[in-house]
Design a protein around this motif. Structure first.
Motif, PDB file in Angstrom:
ATOM      1  N   MET A 133       0.788  -0.887   0.157  1.00  0.00           N
ATOM      2  CA  MET A 133      -0.046   0.106   0.019  1.00  0.00           C
ATOM      3  C   MET A 133       0.908   0.997   0.151  1.00  0.00           C
ATOM      4  SD  MET A 133      -2.897   1.393   2.564  1.00  0.00           S
ATOM      5  CE  MET A 133      -1.863   1.155   4.040  1.00  0.00           C
ATOM      6  N   GLN A 134       0.655   2.221  -0.851  1.00  0.00           N
ATOM      7  CA  GLN A 134       1.393   3.361  -0.931  1.00  0.00           C
ATOM      8  C   GLN A 134       0.576   4.528  -0.137  1.00  0.00           C
ATOM      9  OE1 GLN A 134       4.268   3.641  -2.468  1.00  0.00           O
ATOM     10  NE2 GLN A 134       4.397   1.590  -2.767  1.00  0.00           N
ATOM     11  N   ILE A 135       1.471   5.242   0.659  1.00  0.00           N
ATOM     12  CA  ILE A 135       0.842   6.255   1.640  1.00  0.00           C
ATOM     13  C   ILE A 135       1.923   7.627   1.082  1.00  0.00           C
ATOM     14  CG2 ILE A 135       0.435   7.271   3.772  1.00  0.00           C
ATOM     15  CD1 ILE A 135      -0.122   4.370   4.675  1.00  0.00           C
ATOM     16  N   ALA A 136       1.234   8.565   0.683  1.00  0.00           N
ATOM     17  CA  ALA A 136       1.971   9.662   0.464  1.00  0.00           C
ATOM     18  C   ALA A 136       2.498  10.491   1.397  1.00  0.00           C
ATOM     19  CB  ALA A 136       1.253  10.540  -0.569  1.00  0.00           C
ATOM     20  N   LYS A 137       1.857  10.583   2.640  1.00  0.00           N
ATOM     21  CA  LYS A 137       2.499  11.290   3.854  1.00  0.00           C
ATOM     22  C   LYS A 137       3.551  10.518   4.492  1.00  0.00           C
ATOM     23  CE  LYS A 137       0.471  14.368   5.657  1.00  0.00           C
ATOM     24  NZ  LYS A 137       0.501  15.479   5.786  1.00  0.00           N
ATOM     25  N   LYS A 138       4.619  11.261   4.797  1.00  0.00           N
ATOM     26  CA  LYS A 138       5.864  10.767   5.511  1.00  0.00           C
ATOM     27  C   LYS A 138       5.725  10.600   6.952  1.00  0.00           C
ATOM     28  CE  LYS A 138       9.054  14.014   2.834  1.00  0.00           C
ATOM     29  NZ  LYS A 138      10.014  15.170   3.013  1.00  0.00           N
ATOM     30  N   SER A 139       4.849  10.978   7.565  1.00  0.00           N
ATOM     31  CA  SER A 139       4.528  10.584   9.009  1.00  0.00           C
ATOM     32  C   SER A 139       3.147  10.043   9.322  1.00  0.00           C
ATOM     33  CB  SER A 139       5.083  11.630  10.012  1.00  0.00           C
ATOM     34  OG  SER A 139       6.364  12.047   9.961  1.00  0.00           O
ATOM     35  N   HIS A 140       3.079   8.816   9.622  1.00  0.00           N
ATOM     36  CA  HIS A 140       1.532   8.175  10.146  1.00  0.00           C
ATOM     37  C   HIS A 140       1.964   7.479  11.450  1.00  0.00           C
ATOM     38  CE1 HIS A 140       0.568   9.171   6.095  1.00  0.00           C
ATOM     39  NE2 HIS A 140      -0.608   8.844   6.455  1.00  0.00           N
ATOM     40  N   PHE A 141       0.830   7.380  12.242  1.00  0.00           N
ATOM     41  CA  PHE A 141       0.715   6.710  13.233  1.00  0.00           C
ATOM     42  C   PHE A 141      -0.238   5.529  13.263  1.00  0.00           C
ATOM     43  CE2 PHE A 141       1.764  11.147  14.542  1.00  0.00           C
ATOM     44  CZ  PHE A 141       2.779  10.910  15.317  1.00  0.00           C
ATOM     45  N   VAL A 142       0.030   4.359  13.836  1.00  0.00           N
ATOM     46  CA  VAL A 142      -1.016   3.284  13.897  1.00  0.00           C
ATOM     47  C   VAL A 142      -1.742   3.422  15.183  1.00  0.00           C
ATOM     48  CG1 VAL A 142      -1.086   0.696  13.677  1.00  0.00           C
ATOM     49  CG2 VAL A 142       0.541   1.959  12.485  1.00  0.00           C
ATOM     50  N   ILE A 143      -2.854   3.347  15.209  1.00  0.00           N
ATOM     51  CA  ILE A 143      -3.909   3.204  16.423  1.00  0.00           C
ATOM     52  C   ILE A 143      -3.961   1.971  16.833  1.00  0.00           C
ATOM     53  CG2 ILE A 143      -5.775   4.050  17.170  1.00  0.00           C
ATOM     54  CD1 ILE A 143      -6.592   5.703  15.134  1.00  0.00           C
ATOM     55  N   LYS A 144      -3.682   1.963  18.204  1.00  0.00           N
ATOM     56  CA  LYS A 144      -3.907   0.640  18.986  1.00  0.00           C
ATOM     57  C   LYS A 144      -5.327   1.024  19.841  1.00  0.00           C
ATOM     58  CE  LYS A 144      -0.646  -1.858  17.461  1.00  0.00           C
ATOM     59  NZ  LYS A 144      -0.770  -2.912  16.416  1.00  0.00           N
ATOM     60  N   SER A 145      -6.097   0.064  20.152  1.00  0.00           N
ATOM     61  CA  SER A 145      -7.301   0.222  21.130  1.00  0.00           C
ATOM     62  C   SER A 145      -6.650   0.574  22.301  1.00  0.00           C
ATOM     63  CB  SER A 145      -8.127  -1.143  21.152  1.00  0.00           C
ATOM     64  OG  SER A 145      -9.014  -1.041  21.929  1.00  0.00           O
ATOM     65  N   GLY A 146      -7.386   1.722  22.665  1.00  0.00           N
ATOM     66  CA  GLY A 146      -7.084   2.023  24.110  1.00  0.00           C
ATOM     67  C   GLY A 146      -6.067   3.258  24.332  1.00  0.00           C
ATOM     68  N   ASP A 147      -5.361   3.491  23.144  1.00  0.00           N
ATOM     69  CA  ASP A 147      -4.533   4.670  22.848  1.00  0.00           C
ATOM     70  C   ASP A 147      -5.006   5.866  23.087  1.00  0.00           C
ATOM     71  OD1 ASP A 147      -2.239   3.187  22.467  1.00  0.00           O
ATOM     72  OD2 ASP A 147      -2.285   3.369  20.142  1.00  0.00           O
ATOM     73  N   VAL A 148      -4.441   6.873  23.611  1.00  0.00           N
ATOM     74  CA  VAL A 148      -4.832   8.456  23.883  1.00  0.00           C
ATOM     75  C   VAL A 148      -4.474   8.775  22.206  1.00  0.00           C
ATOM     76  CG1 VAL A 148      -4.431  10.757  24.971  1.00  0.00           C
ATOM     77  CG2 VAL A 148      -4.527   8.736  26.367  1.00  0.00           C
ATOM     78  N   ILE A 149      -5.412   9.509  21.865  1.00  0.00           N
ATOM     79  CA  ILE A 149      -5.342  10.223  20.583  1.00  0.00           C
ATOM     80  C   ILE A 149      -6.049  11.687  20.612  1.00  0.00           C
ATOM     81  CG2 ILE A 149      -7.424   9.190  19.524  1.00  0.00           C
ATOM     82  CD1 ILE A 149      -6.141   8.892  16.927  1.00  0.00           C
ATOM     83  N   TYR A 150      -5.525  12.539  19.809  1.00  0.00           N
ATOM     84  CA  TYR A 150      -5.783  13.982  19.744  1.00  0.00           C
ATOM     85  C   TYR A 150      -5.561  14.585  18.476  1.00  0.00           C
ATOM     86  CZ  TYR A 150      -1.675  16.702  20.524  1.00  0.00           C
ATOM     87  OH  TYR A 150      -0.265  17.051  20.374  1.00  0.00           O
ATOM     88  N   ASN A 151      -6.424  15.677  18.126  1.00  0.00           N
ATOM     89  CA  ASN A 151      -6.124  16.271  16.818  1.00  0.00           C
ATOM     90  C   ASN A 151      -5.281  17.568  17.331  1.00  0.00           C
ATOM     91  OD1 ASN A 151      -6.100  18.039  14.714  1.00  0.00           O
ATOM     92  ND2 ASN A 151      -8.406  17.258  14.112  1.00  0.00           N
ATOM     93  N   LYS A 152      -4.103  17.431  16.765  1.00  0.00           N
ATOM     94  CA  LYS A 152      -3.508  18.961  17.302  1.00  0.00           C
ATOM     95  C   LYS A 152      -3.868  20.106  16.763  1.00  0.00           C
ATOM     96  CE  LYS A 152       0.400  18.350  13.867  1.00  0.00           C
ATOM     97  NZ  LYS A 152       1.769  17.848  13.883  1.00  0.00           N
TER      98      LYS A 152
END
Length: 350
Positions: free
Chosen positions: A1-20
């Motif tokens: 799978m090709q992803i153009a963005k340089k930085s990505h995060f993989v989400i794990k169930s229970g992780d804290v996540i926010y929109n900066k």
């Protein structure tokens, strides 16, 4: 799978996540199981939660505190415009939060969730009351119609055929002439703020000018809104009505226009309008002048009886509006209750 963005995060169930980009609006959360393994861009930093120190639901509720959002706003950087403020990951770790022992966190969360359940129950009762309030008027109109002999058509009490308005280009000119939008008659109530403006040249002798007391009907709208009617109250003035509406000129020696307005609301008339509406699109229907003229109507009902019915319905509607205002006040109180409880909880006062 090709992803153009340089930085990505993989989400794990229970992780804290926010929109900066929107931390100042409270865009914090804990990833649910259904997002496990998904990718997000670098606009959504993620962190693993240390469950030896913090109870997941404690943090989930804390993320809903306006005090946290305000702290995030003051620590965000970027353009002066709020929409450009950014809380970058290093700053996230500087946000403060109360952190009592885990047992105390769990105790407080139980109290918060008990209050939240009561608040949601109250909101559910309010929503049910709103449905019943709307059904009250509709049911009353339906019962009223059952006791009235329908022996004619609306055209019998009109001075002339319904007349369409003007399909004029609206350009939003500050000094332009007001032109009603469809929202002005939605819900069978006139809304004086629902208009656009045009700078097109007009003619003083044209038929598209409104006069206070004019009865208007939408001739094109969604299936549930086509055929809605309202009485123009004179604001704004002068004002043009659009081609998507028709003006009905009632012969006031034969019918009271306020009764005609009410009659157009009854369930059997609404069914007639919906059945007679045309259009290839399932989301947009039209009715013709002929359909409006042929709406079943109690042509022989006396004017005094029409006015008696209107007075009764006006009185009922006034009581319903009082109930509506009380419900709105209750809604505001409910909306303020949970933030207040959260504020007390995270100050150790619950």
């Amino acid at each position: 799978m090709q992803i153009a963005k340089k930085s990505h995060f993989v989400i794990k169930s229970g992780d804290v996540i926010y929109n900066k980009l929107f931390a100042w609006k409270g865009s914090f959360g804990i990833a649910p199981p259904e997002l496990d393994g998904m990718f997000v861009s670098d606009k959504f930093p993620t962190y693993e939660l240390d469950r030896q120190k913090v109870y997941e639901n404690w943090l989930r509720w804390y993320f809903r505190c306006p005090a946290l959002w305000e702290e995030a706003r003051t620590m965000s950087t970027g353009s002066a415009a709020l929409s450009k403020l950014t809380l970058n990951p290093p700053k996230l770790l500087l946000l403060t939060m109360p952190l009592p022992p885990l047992d105390e966190q769990r105790r407080i969360v139980v109290r918060i969730e008990a209050v939240a359940a009561r608040v949601e129950e109250a909101r559910g009762l309010r929503r049910q009351a709103q449905k019943e309030r709307r059904a009250l008027i509709s049911g009353c109109l339906g019962r009223m119609a059952l006791g009235i002999r329908v022996d004619g058509h609306l055209g019998n009490v009109l001075q002339e055929k319904p007349r369409n308005g003007w399909s004029v280009r609206c350009d939003g000119s500050e000094n332009g002439i007001p032109v009603l939008s469809l929202g002005a008659v939605t819900g069978f109530q006139y809304r004086a703020t629902e208009f656009k403006r045009t700078s097109e040249s007009t003619s003083q002798d044209a038929d598209y000018w409104l006069q206070p007391g004019d009865l208007l009907v939408t001739r094109s709208n969604t299936p549930e809104l086509v055929g809605h009617a309202a009485i123009y109250n004179g604001s704004p003035y002068p004002c043009i009505y659009p081609d998507l509406m028709m003006r009905l000129v009632v012969d006031e020696n034969r019918a009271d226009k306020h009764f005609v307005h009410r009659w157009l609301m009854i369930p059997s008339v609404r069914d007639y309008v919906l059945n007679e509406s045309k259009g290839t699109s399932p989301t947009m229907k039209k009715i013709s002048q002929g359909v409006v003229m042929n709406i079943p109507f109690p042509s022989s009902l006396s004017l005094p009886e029409q006015r008696r019915i209107v007075a009764y319905l006006n009185n009922l509607e006034a009581k319903v509006e009082t109930l509506k205002r009380l419900q709105a006040e209750t809604a505001a109180e409910l909306d303020a209750l949970l933030p207040s409880i959260l504020d007390r909880a995270f100050k150790g006062e619950l």
